[in-house]
Structures are given as structure tokens and as C-alpha cells.
Design an enzyme around this catalytic site. Structure first.
Site, short mmCIF file in Angstrom:
data_model
loop_
_atom_site.label_atom_id
_atom_site.label_comp_id
_atom_site.label_asym_id
_atom_site.label_seq_id
_atom_site.Cartn_x
_atom_site.Cartn_y
_atom_site.Cartn_z
CB VAL A 103 -14.25 -11.41 9.10
CG1 VAL A 103 -13.55 -10.16 8.27
CG2 VAL A 103 -15.99 -11.07 9.07
CB CYS A 104 -9.67 -11.72 8.33
SG CYS A 104 -8.06 -11.51 8.05
CB THR A 105 -7.28 -14.35 11.38
OG1 THR A 105 -7.41 -13.22 12.03
CG2 THR A 105 -6.13 -14.21 10.40
#
Length: 320
Positions: free
Chosen positions: A105-107
Site C-alpha cells: 500500500v502506498c510507499t
């Protein structure tokens, strides 16, 4: 029906929403008949401080887990630029090896990329860090406009709340669209969010400029998207030459005035369609020369014509 374990990797500074957002999606699926076992795994089994300062408890140590159905690697503010501690990197690599399916998720994509697991694969991350991911790991094909990307057993998603989109897609894979749709309905979220990350970039990505003339032009375009807004008219209103205005837009926003106008009109059209306006009325009110011009832009930017966008994403006016 056998249970499917979902292991969330915990580490200091982890984005709490990247954990609890997808976790709530899986928990809601359980309430509707699925059987997901949620595990929270840290390198040493101890709680970790999260991005909001509150500790998040772990249920197991990474080395004690022998198998996982799905590994979810959340993001963290430091992941794109800071060195990853050896124990976190080792735990990640081990969990990737023992998991049937891996998601970030995300970074969290940066942590996954550091293990080498994404080499030669397609992936995405938060739009603000997609360029850095591509530069640091040239063997990864980064698709910056995607909400989530699947390549084999690896799934990557964009910024923060896209973890919810990703979790819904995993449920759809596991249990079919009806359960995923009901989970989305209960949580009052999109089953498939419209567009890609570009849906946020036109208005949210720009800073409105530091130059007074640029700010005035931006505000004029946003307030009156249906106006002609030729570069000559905009430059004249700003008291600048057309070349100077174009240079300022490129320097401060990273795009031409025409590209910005196009994006504002696209955002306006999406909002109008979701409110139930017809395609022809929408094209006129959003400032497009014709419905066909708007259709071509929708297909180019969103991968679907306006009519399909409206059918797929417009919410019902009826309250349940």
C-alpha cells in the site's frame, strides 16, 4: 470454507490507515461470510509506533510465521528516502517468500522493491513518489496513474486510501464480485474508484503557483471552466506575453496552460456526470468544443467513454 490468512507487516512509523483501512474491509467481508484471519506481524513481535504516534500491537513475530495467504506491506513516510533497518528488510524478505500473495500500500512499494521482489514487474505507488521509485529501481515498470497494479502474485497500490481499493479487489478475486460489492456498499466506498491517480492531480497536485499572475489565471480557469480560455486571452488578462505565461506554468505547475485547462474541464465533467447530467449538457458546461472531444479525452485519460463512467460510478439517489 478454509480461512485465508492476511498478514500485515508492522514497522516503526507505519501508516496506520494503511493497516486499518484494508483490515476493516476484510473484517467486513468476514461479517458477510468470508473467512479471513488477520495477523499483525512485526520483526520482533513487539508493538510498533505508528505514523500518528499510537502504538500498534503485533500478534506474532516474523520468524514464527510459517505461511501466509496474503502479505500486506503498508507504507511509511520514511520508506522512500531513509535506509531500511536490516531487521525490517530481513522480515520483509522472509514474509514475501512464505506468502502466496503479496501486496503493498502506498510507499510500501519501496520496502517491497528493496527486497528485489518487484524486479522486472509492473508496480505503482503514491503519485508523489512514483518518479523516485522508477529512478531508484529502473528494472521496475512504474505506472504512476494506476490505483493498483497486479503482476503475478504481486499487487501494489497507490496512496493511503487505495489500500481499501486493493483489499476490495482481493476479495473480488477470492469470493467474486457480489461479496466485494456488498462490502463496498456497507462501507460506503467505491467498488472501483473512477479513473486513476490523475483524477486527483489537476486540482490537488498543483500549488496554485507562487507567482500572482499564475494564481489569478488558475483561479479564473477553475471558476469558469466553460469559458474559451485561449492562451492569448489568459496572457492578456495576466499582463504577460503568451510565452512568459507558458514558461511560468511549466516552471510552477509542471504543465502547459492547455494541459491544466484540459484537466480542470475533465474534473468538472466527471462531477457533472456523477450528479446525473447528460453527456451533451456536461460537455457544454465543462467547456468542451463537442461531446466527441470530451469522449476522446475520457477514453485517453480514464480508459472509458463518459457514458460508461457515469453508469459505473454514479451513486444511486435512493437512500437505503
Amino acid at each position: 470454507m478454509p480461512s485465508h490468512s492476511i498478514a500485515f507487516l508492522l514497522f516503526p512509523g507505519v501508516k496506520q490507515l494503511d493497516i486499518v483501512g484494508p483490515a476493516e474491509v476484510f473484517a467486513e467481508a468476514n461479517r458477510l461470510g468470508a473467512r479471513y484471519e488477520l495477523l499483525y506481524v512485526s520483526a520482533d513481535g513487539a508493538p510498533v509506533p505508528t505514523s500518528i504516534g499510537a502504538p500498534f500491537p503485533a500478534t506474532t513475530r516474523a520468524r514464527d510465521l510459517t505461511r501466509a495467504g496474503t502479505l500486506i506491506i503498508p507504507g511509511g513516510d520514511a520508506l522512500p528516502t531513509a535506509a531500511i533497518p536490516p531487521d525490517i528488510l530481513a522480515a520483509t524478505a522472509r514474509l514475501v517468500d512464505i506468502s502466496a500473495r503479496v501486496a503493498s500500500v502506498c510507499t510500501g512499494a519501496f520496502l517491497l522493491a528493496t527486497t528485489g521482489a518487484l524486479s522486472g514487474r509492473r508496480a505503482t505507488t503514491h503519485w508523489a513518489h512514483a518518479g523516485l521509485l522508477a529512478r531508484l529501481y529502473p528494472s521496475i515498470t512504474v505506472t504512476p496513474d494506476s490505483i493498483f497494479v497486479r503482476d503475478g502474485r504481486f499487487h501494489t497500490s497507490a496512496g493511503v486510501s487505495s489500500g481499501i481499493d486493493l483489499a476490495l479487489s482481493l476479495i473480488e478475486t477470492d469470493h467474486g464480485p457480489e461479496l466485494a460489492r456488498e462490502v463496498a456498499r456497507q462501507l460506503v466506498v467505491y467498488l472501483r474508484r473512477p479513473g486513476g491517480q490523475s483524477q486527483f492531480s489537476t486540482l490537488n497536485e498543483v500549488s496554485r503557483g507562487s507567482h500572482d499572475a499564475v494564481r489569478r489565471v488558475i483561479e479564473t480557469i477553475i471558476e469558469t471552466p466553460a469559458a474559451a480560455h485561449t492562451i492569448t486571452d489568459l496572457a492578456g488578462a495576466a499582463g504577460l506575453s503568451t510565452r512568459h505565461l507558458s514558461r511560468l506554468f511549466q516552471a510552477e505547475l509542471g504543465m502547459t496552460p492547455a494541459r491544466f485547462i484540459e484537466g480542470v474541464r475533465l474534473d468538472t465533467a466527471k462531477a457533472l456526470l456523477l450528479r446525473g447530467e447528460s453527456v451533451s449538457v456536461t460537455s457544454r458546461r465543462a467547456g468542451f468544443q463537442s461531446a466527441e472531444t470530451m469522449r476522446r479525452l475520457f477514453v485517453t485519460r480514464l480508459g472509458m467513454p463518459p457514458s460508461v463512467f457515469q453508469q459505473r460510478f454514479r451513486t444511486s439517489d435512493r437512500a437505503d
